[in-house]
Design an enzyme around this catalytic site. Structure first.
Site, PDB file in Angstrom:
ATOM      1  N   ASP A  24       0.821  -1.048   0.133  1.00 51.55           N
ATOM      2  CA  ASP A  24       0.025   0.024   0.169  1.00 51.55           C
ATOM      3  C   ASP A  24       0.803   1.330  -0.098  1.00 51.55           C
ATOM      4  O   ASP A  24       2.218   1.205   0.018  1.00 51.55           O
ATOM      5  CB  ASP A  24      -0.972  -0.040   1.275  1.00 51.55           C
ATOM      6  CG  ASP A  24      -0.340  -0.471   2.597  1.00 51.55           C
ATOM      7  OD1 ASP A  24       1.055  -0.461   2.549  1.00 51.55           O
ATOM      8  OD2 ASP A  24      -1.071  -1.199   3.353  1.00 51.55           O
ATOM      9  N   ASN A  41      -7.219  -2.987  14.514  1.00 56.26           N
ATOM     10  CA  ASN A  41      -8.458  -3.274  14.563  1.00 56.26           C
ATOM     11  C   ASN A  41      -8.545  -4.593  13.626  1.00 56.26           C
ATOM     12  O   ASN A  41      -9.594  -4.839  13.026  1.00 56.26           O
ATOM     13  CB  ASN A  41      -9.468  -2.191  13.812  1.00 56.26           C
ATOM     14  CG  ASN A  41      -8.887  -1.821  12.476  1.00 56.26           C
ATOM     15  OD1 ASN A  41      -7.895  -2.394  11.826  1.00 56.26           O
ATOM     16  ND2 ASN A  41      -9.334  -0.430  11.819  1.00 56.26           N
ATOM     17  N   HIS A  99      -7.080  -4.855  10.644  1.00 53.60           N
ATOM     18  CA  HIS A  99      -6.917  -4.571   9.243  1.00 53.60           C
ATOM     19  C   HIS A  99      -5.858  -5.342   8.503  1.00 53.60           C
ATOM     20  O   HIS A  99      -4.806  -5.524   9.335  1.00 53.60           O
ATOM     21  CB  HIS A  99      -6.984  -3.321   8.618  1.00 53.60           C
ATOM     22  CG  HIS A  99      -5.694  -2.445   9.064  1.00 53.60           C
ATOM     23  ND1 HIS A  99      -5.856  -1.003   9.115  1.00 53.60           N
ATOM     24  CD2 HIS A  99      -4.393  -2.715   9.310  1.00 53.60           C
ATOM     25  CE1 HIS A  99      -4.576  -0.639   9.538  1.00 53.60           C
ATOM     26  NE2 HIS A  99      -3.743  -1.619   9.456  1.00 53.60           N
ATOM     27  N   GLU A 134      -9.714  -2.176   5.556  1.00 51.22           N
ATOM     28  CA  GLU A 134     -10.335  -1.913   6.969  1.00 51.22           C
ATOM     29  C   GLU A 134     -11.705  -2.657   7.351  1.00 51.22           C
ATOM     30  O   GLU A 134     -12.179  -3.163   6.172  1.00 51.22           O
ATOM     31  CB  GLU A 134     -10.850  -0.428   6.947  1.00 51.22           C
ATOM     32  CG  GLU A 134      -9.567   0.514   6.868  1.00 51.22           C
ATOM     33  CD  GLU A 134      -8.967   0.653   8.146  1.00 51.22           C
ATOM     34  OE1 GLU A 134      -8.823   0.092   9.058  1.00 51.22           O
ATOM     35  OE2 GLU A 134      -8.074   1.928   8.133  1.00 51.22           O
TER      36      GLU A 134
HETATM   37  P1  PGA Z   1       2.483  -1.002  12.281  1.00 58.70           P
HETATM   38  O1  PGA Z   1       1.364  -1.028  11.220  1.00 58.70           O
HETATM   39  O2  PGA Z   1       3.508  -2.187  11.876  1.00 58.70           O
HETATM   40  O3  PGA Z   1       2.886   0.262  12.087  1.00 58.70           O
HETATM   41  O4  PGA Z   1       1.810  -1.442  13.531  1.00 58.70           O
HETATM   42  C1  PGA Z   1       0.515  -2.329  10.657  1.00 58.70           C
HETATM   43  C2  PGA Z   1      -0.743  -2.050  10.352  1.00 58.70           C
HETATM   44  O5  PGA Z   1      -1.623  -1.130  10.639  1.00 58.70           O
HETATM   45  O6  PGA Z   1      -0.994  -2.890   9.355  1.00 58.70           O
END
Ligand code: PGA
Length: 240
Positions: free
Chosen positions: A67, A135, A137, A142
């Site tokens: 992404d 959450n 995702h 999401e």
């Molecule tokens: P993070 O993000 O590694 O910064 O916790 C992971 C995500 O949001 O998929």
């Protein structure tokens, strides 16, 4: 599903990098699916070290990323392109022309189509690294009543903007949209490597451990469908 609980972040990073290193050793032309965020930083550090120690070679390795934020230039230090350059691409001998992130090229609609075409041509990855959001995702897919199969523009949920605000001066600076692989794209790999570290991932990890339902409101649950998935977590994410 292989669930590996590590003592801490460093052990989780080591385990993840060993799996990726082994894949590159076995296949110098390995196709990698890469992720950004704080979780894989330690894994990238170990991969760079393996490269510096002459254990792995990135000359023929290629990659796609999950992404990228919308509305952020690739030279902006908050962009995921910048992150990948900083943590991996600029530190190893990968040919940058063989590395790909979603990028704005024409309208958003055109950009989405271009990334989908690129993913189709790139084909199945040998491994896809994934983080999870607090959450649940996956990439920027999401929780929702429907999930996208392929690349799309995602309006970030409030909790994701909140979680990612730690990388920005203020919450207001966090982009509101991202271009993200869909769920089918994200899972198009021979091996899935799902990493979670720290207390703020505990709720999602615990929910995953205790559910036997696949739910679009909990995108992480879909990893259970993958035939070769490692979930590598540290104790804080596992026990809270
Ligand atoms: P993070 O993000 O590694 O910064 O916790 C992971 C995500 O949001 O998929």
């Amino acid at each position: 599903m292989k669930i590996i609980v590590c003592d801490d972040y460093d052990q989780m990073s080591k385990k993840a990098s060993e799996i990726v290193s082994d894949i590159i050793k076995e296949n110098p032309k390995a196709k990698l699916g890469l992720a950004t965020g704080s979780t894989p930083v330690g894994m990238y550090e170990n991969l760079v070290k393996d490269y510096e120690d002459g254990k792995i070679d990135f000359k023929e390795v290629s990659s796609v990323n999950l992404d990228e934020y919308v509305g952020i230039d690739k030279d902006n230090p908050q962009s995921y392109q910048y992150f990948m350059n900083e943590h991996l691409f600029d530190k190893v001998n990968i040919n940058k022309e063989n590395t790909h992130l979603p990028k704005e090229d024409g309208s958003l609609e055109e950009s989405v189509k271009k990334y989908d075409k690129l993913l189709e041509e790139f084909g199945q990855r040998d491994v896809q690294v994934l983080g999870i959001g607090p959450n649940g995702h996956i990439a920027f897919n999401e929780p929702d009543d429907k999930l996208n199969m392929h690349t799309s523009i995602i309006n970030l949920k409030e909790e994701t903007i909140e979680a990612n605000s730690r990388f920005f001066d203020s919450k207001e600076d966090v982009p509101k949209q991202a271009m993200s692989m869909g769920m089918a794209d994200a899972f198009n790999a021979k091996t899935l490597l799902v990493l979670a570290s720290g207390k703020n991932k505990h709720k999602a990890v615990e929910k995953f451990m205790h559910t036997d339902k696949i739910e679009t409101m909990f995108p992480m649950s879909f990893i259970a469908l993958h035939p070769n998935c490692y979930l590598i977590v540290d104790k804080q994410a596992y026990e809270g």
